[in-house]
Enzyme design. Sequence first.
Site, PDB file in Angstrom:
ATOM      1  N   GLY A  29      -0.403  12.537  36.735  1.00  0.00           N
ATOM      2  CA  GLY A  29       0.934  13.108  36.698  1.00  0.00           C
ATOM      3  C   GLY A  29       1.148  13.937  35.440  1.00  0.00           C
ATOM      4  O   GLY A  29       1.836  14.957  35.467  1.00  0.00           O
ATOM      5  N   SER A  30       0.550  13.504  34.341  1.00  0.00           N
ATOM      6  CA  SER A  30       0.638  14.288  33.098  1.00  0.00           C
ATOM      7  C   SER A  30      -0.015  15.642  33.280  1.00  0.00           C
ATOM      8  O   SER A  30       0.523  16.673  32.857  1.00  0.00           O
ATOM      9  CB  SER A  30      -0.044  13.537  31.944  1.00  0.00           C
ATOM     10  OG  SER A  30       0.573  12.289  31.730  1.00  0.00           O
ATOM     11  N   SER A 138       3.347  11.806  40.258  1.00  0.00           N
ATOM     12  CA  SER A 138       2.298  10.973  39.681  1.00  0.00           C
ATOM     13  C   SER A 138       1.921   9.875  40.666  1.00  0.00           C
ATOM     14  O   SER A 138       2.787   9.307  41.327  1.00  0.00           O
ATOM     15  CB  SER A 138       2.790  10.328  38.377  1.00  0.00           C
ATOM     16  OG  SER A 138       1.853   9.383  37.906  1.00  0.00           O
ATOM     17  N   HIS A 143       3.371   3.456  40.011  1.00  0.00           N
ATOM     18  CA  HIS A 143       4.338   4.262  40.760  1.00  0.00           C
ATOM     19  C   HIS A 143       4.356   3.902  42.245  1.00  0.00           C
ATOM     20  O   HIS A 143       3.606   3.053  42.700  1.00  0.00           O
ATOM     21  CB  HIS A 143       4.062   5.749  40.536  1.00  0.00           C
ATOM     22  CG  HIS A 143       4.421   6.198  39.156  1.00  0.00           C
ATOM     23  ND1 HIS A 143       4.011   7.388  38.623  1.00  0.00           N
ATOM     24  CD2 HIS A 143       5.166   5.611  38.188  1.00  0.00           C
ATOM     25  CE1 HIS A 143       4.470   7.522  37.397  1.00  0.00           C
ATOM     26  NE2 HIS A 143       5.176   6.446  37.105  1.00  0.00           N
TER      27      HIS A 143
END
Length: 197
Positions: A29-30, A138, A143
């Site tokens: 996700g980053s 992400s 998550h």
Amino acid sequence: MTMGSLCRRFEEEFAAWLGRKHAIFCNSGSAANWLMTLALKCWRSDIRTVKVPAIGWATTVSPALALRYELEFLDADPETWGIGPTIIAGRGAVIGVPVLGVPCARVDGIYLEDACAALGSVWGDKKCGTLGTMASFSFYFAHQLSTIEGGMVVTDDPQLLDLLRMLRAHGWAADLDPAEEAVWWRDKAHGRWDFDR
């Protein structure tokens, strides 16, 4: 494994489920936030300011900071903890974050969504991730959907799709459709096809 047929199938099915035309899978996700912000920089070099929420995660802000955008922090809406409904993008771009999955207001202008923790959340009849020019997700193990790591950027814009695919591959255009790649390089290579490719 990273850009094979299973990855492409996941991208297609995710985009269809979300209601977007295109999805680009990446390693986290980053990284999705980085790709989204870098694509913005390549796509709209005239944008100098990025408005970011006062509440969010460092990975939302750090790409814009590293790419030397001027940052403008926006106050949080007391009901959603995200950006308020009266913010107008005007000059620059806005990055919205549905904090803890709570959708925040859609704003006018260039709007990016860091929807990394909002998979399945809705704003009216619209899913988070469908409100902006691009959105990131992400698939970290904590998550809503996990690939252990992994991230996704979604868009409806074919030019941004090409940029995202090339940026994911460090500038390599071979991940583009062959016909799209020929058009891209015809328009961009300035007569140096072999060298630039």
